[in-house]
Design an enzyme around this catalytic site. Structure first.
Site, short mmCIF file in Angstrom:
data_model
loop_
_atom_site.label_atom_id
_atom_site.label_comp_id
_atom_site.label_asym_id
_atom_site.label_seq_id
_atom_site.Cartn_x
_atom_site.Cartn_y
_atom_site.Cartn_z
N GLU A 1 33.05 36.32 51.71
CA GLU A 1 33.12 34.65 52.32
C GLU A 1 34.09 34.09 51.39
O GLU A 1 34.55 34.58 50.33
CB GLU A 1 31.85 33.94 52.17
CG GLU A 1 30.70 34.83 53.21
CD GLU A 1 29.33 34.04 53.32
OE1 GLU A 1 29.41 33.08 52.41
OE2 GLU A 1 28.79 34.47 54.11
N TRP B 1 39.07 37.37 54.91
CA TRP B 1 39.60 38.45 54.60
C TRP B 1 39.13 39.75 55.33
O TRP B 1 38.90 40.70 54.55
CB TRP B 1 39.74 38.93 53.05
CG TRP B 1 40.02 37.87 51.89
CD1 TRP B 1 39.56 37.15 51.28
CD2 TRP B 1 41.56 37.58 52.02
NE1 TRP B 1 40.56 36.34 50.55
CE2 TRP B 1 41.87 36.51 51.05
CE3 TRP B 1 42.70 38.03 52.51
CZ2 TRP B 1 43.03 36.05 50.58
CZ3 TRP B 1 44.00 37.71 52.11
CH2 TRP B 1 44.05 36.58 51.34
N GLN C 1 66.05 63.66 31.15
CA GLN C 1 64.50 63.85 30.48
C GLN C 1 63.50 62.52 30.84
O GLN C 1 62.28 62.75 31.35
CB GLN C 1 64.54 63.76 29.06
CG GLN C 1 65.17 65.07 28.45
CD GLN C 1 65.19 65.30 27.18
OE1 GLN C 1 64.53 64.60 26.45
NE2 GLN C 1 65.66 66.52 26.57
N GLY D 1 68.05 50.66 43.31
CA GLY D 1 68.10 49.56 44.16
C GLY D 1 67.53 50.13 45.54
O GLY D 1 67.01 49.31 46.32
N GLU E 1 37.17 46.23 48.83
CA GLU E 1 36.06 47.54 48.54
C GLU E 1 35.67 47.40 47.06
O GLU E 1 35.55 48.43 46.68
CB GLU E 1 36.69 48.93 49.19
CG GLU E 1 37.00 48.93 50.59
CD GLU E 1 35.70 49.07 51.21
OE1 GLU E 1 34.55 49.12 50.73
OE2 GLU E 1 35.68 49.13 52.75
N GLY E 2 35.88 46.41 46.59
CA GLY E 2 35.36 46.27 45.18
C GLY E 2 36.76 46.30 44.38
O GLY E 2 37.58 47.11 44.54
#
Ligand code: TGC
Ligand code: FAD
Length: 393
Positions: A141, A170, A288, A349, A372-373
């Protein structure tokens, strides 16, 4: 724009050998479907912030909606390893498409299957399995996200029906869902699940716009203004916060596999690019610092793959605890978001363009690490599990 999907899944520890032939068959067929149906179109839909609705039928056909729901209710009747592999492959394509599948299977079909009446199961599950009917899950909510127990959405007994009031925010799939599994408090303050159908008077689902993340997934609100919900739409088998939280176990398990799929796609893209892209007269893969990034990526992916495989084994044996699932979700998403950021840099880029999937995964994962947390809530779940001390409140 190049749409050729050259994906080759990394498997550094021959984890394929831990899968059955059936698992590999399912995994490979979803992988092929994603290459054919998702990869060619997903960038455009994401750029346009549009959900590719035409994929719903195919998602139903590949068993993405309720993979573990028994065949008698229209599900695929598969085990949890198969479920995980399906989510891995779909999220390799796009987290938003996996979201749609997660919500439908774990957050809509699962509660109806686990807590619904026989009539509710027969009425809704077979159509949800094919995608003929789509659902959403209303827990969060505006003022209660990490703390869903504080919800204010409520229903009253009005004799012949319930009267539902409140709002959810959401909510994945809400703008097009036919039904919503909504969690609300009764007059005694006990949380229950209700199936709310599109078309019920006073029920609206405004879409949330301007997202920079999960742009190919539709997100919205659920608004209830004196909605008359038939009494037979209450899920009879559960009351309390345990109801919605047990659905989250199912979805978090799928995300633990899914987010690794996104990580594997970013790694594979960066590896291929680094072998082709030349600077200072040689492929950047020969430097590297770039090798360090790639070596760390494949190490974290391999650790994550072993973790979700073990989690899948425990889940198949009905021994995976909510805290173990929580750790899997947190670890995979953190691994994926870090790999996405590193991989994006490796492309220079080009990494910020839609020519490659990395920036889309990276932005998507900002939602996955929150829903989901949140990452921090999952740290606290592990903290509570290992110390016995609750640090939420
Ligand atoms: P707490 O007092 O700990 O628990 C209340 C009751 O629930 C039980 N329980 C669970 N049961 C099953 N599975 C779990 N994972 C469970 N966690 C707790 C607990 O035993 C207790 O049962 P009982 O019978 O004793 O009453 O609850 P709390 O209020 O202290 O909150 C704990 C906390 C913070 C961990 C929890 O509320 C939480 O997980 N918060 C995060 C919220 C969240 O994850 N929301 C997700 C919304 S859905 C979504 O994001 C979908 S995105 C989908 C997509 O697009 O893919
Ligand atoms: P808040 O709870 O306000 O948290 C804000 C910050 O505070 C976070 O960093 C959090 O970790 C931190 N915090 C909170 N409490 C604590 C604490 N005790 N200790 C330390 N830190 C804390 N929900 C649904 O019900 N259904 C859906 O389908 C759904 N889909 C979603 C789709 C998207 C794209 C998004 C972004 C979200 C979706 N959600 C859905 C909601 C999601 O589950 C919530 O956003 C999430 O649970 C966090 O809640 P919140 O956004 O209110 O953040």
């Amino acid at each position: 724009m190049s749409k050729t999907d050259l994906y080759e899944a990394p498997d550094y520890y021959q984890i394929d050998e831990l899968l059955t032939d059936e698992h590999k068959l399912i995994r490979n067929s979803v992988r092929d479907w994603v290459k054919m149906e998702v990869s060619p179109i997903i960038e455009d839909y994401s750029q346009r912030a549009e959900f590719p609705k035409h994929l719903l039928k195919g998602l139903g056909e590949i068993g993405a909606f309720g993979p573990t729901i028994p065949v008698e209710y229209g599900g695929a009747g598969l085990d949890y390893m198969s479920y995980g592999l399906i989510m891995q492959e779909i999220e390799r394509g796009d987290s938003g498409i996996r979201s749609t599948a997660s919500v439908q299977g774990s957050l809509v079909m699962y509660p109806i299957y686990a807590f619904g009446s026989e009539e509710q199961k027969k009425k809704y599950l077979p159509k949800l399995a094919t995608g003929e009917l789509m659902g959403c899950f209303g827990l969060t909510e505006p003022d209660h996200g990490s703390d869903p127990g504080g919800m204010v959405t409520n229903f009253k007994d009005a004799g012949t029906h319930y009267l539902l009031n409140g709002a959810k925010m959401w909510i994945s799939n809400s703008p097009f869902a036919d039904i919503a599994v909504v969690w609300a408090k009764n007059e005694q303050g006990k949380i229950h699940g209700l199936i709310v159908e599109r078309g019920m008077e006073g029920f609206t689902t405004p879409e949330t716009h301007n997202k920079w993340s999960l742009r190919a997934s539709a997100t919205g609100e659920l608004v209830f203004d004196n909605v008359k919900v038939p009494k037979e739409n209450l899920l009879p088998g559960i009351s309390g916060l345990r109801g919605p939280l047990s659905c989250l176990n199912q979805a978090r398990y799928g995300i633990a596999w899914g987010a690794l799929g996104a990580a594997m796609d970013c790694y594979d893209t960066a590896l291929r690019y680094s072998k082709q892209r030349k600077q200072f007269g040689k492929p950047i893969a020969g430097f590297q610092l770039q090798q360090k990034k790639l070596a760390e990526m494949i190490t974290e992916i391999t650790k994550g793959q072993l973790l979700v495989w073990r989690l899948g084994t425990l889940k198949n044996e009905d021994r995976a605890t909510p805290a173990q699932i929580s750790m899997g979700k947190r670890n995979s998403v953190e691994t994926a978001i870090h790999i996405a950021r590193e991989a994006r840099q490796m492309l220079g880029g080009m990494g910020i363009t839609g020519e490659y999937p990395i920036m889309r995964h990276m932005m998507n994962l900002e939602s996955v690490i929150t829903y989901e947390g949140t990452h921090d809530i999952h740290l606290l779940i592990t903290g509570l599990d290992i110390t016995g001390e609750e640090a939420f409140k």
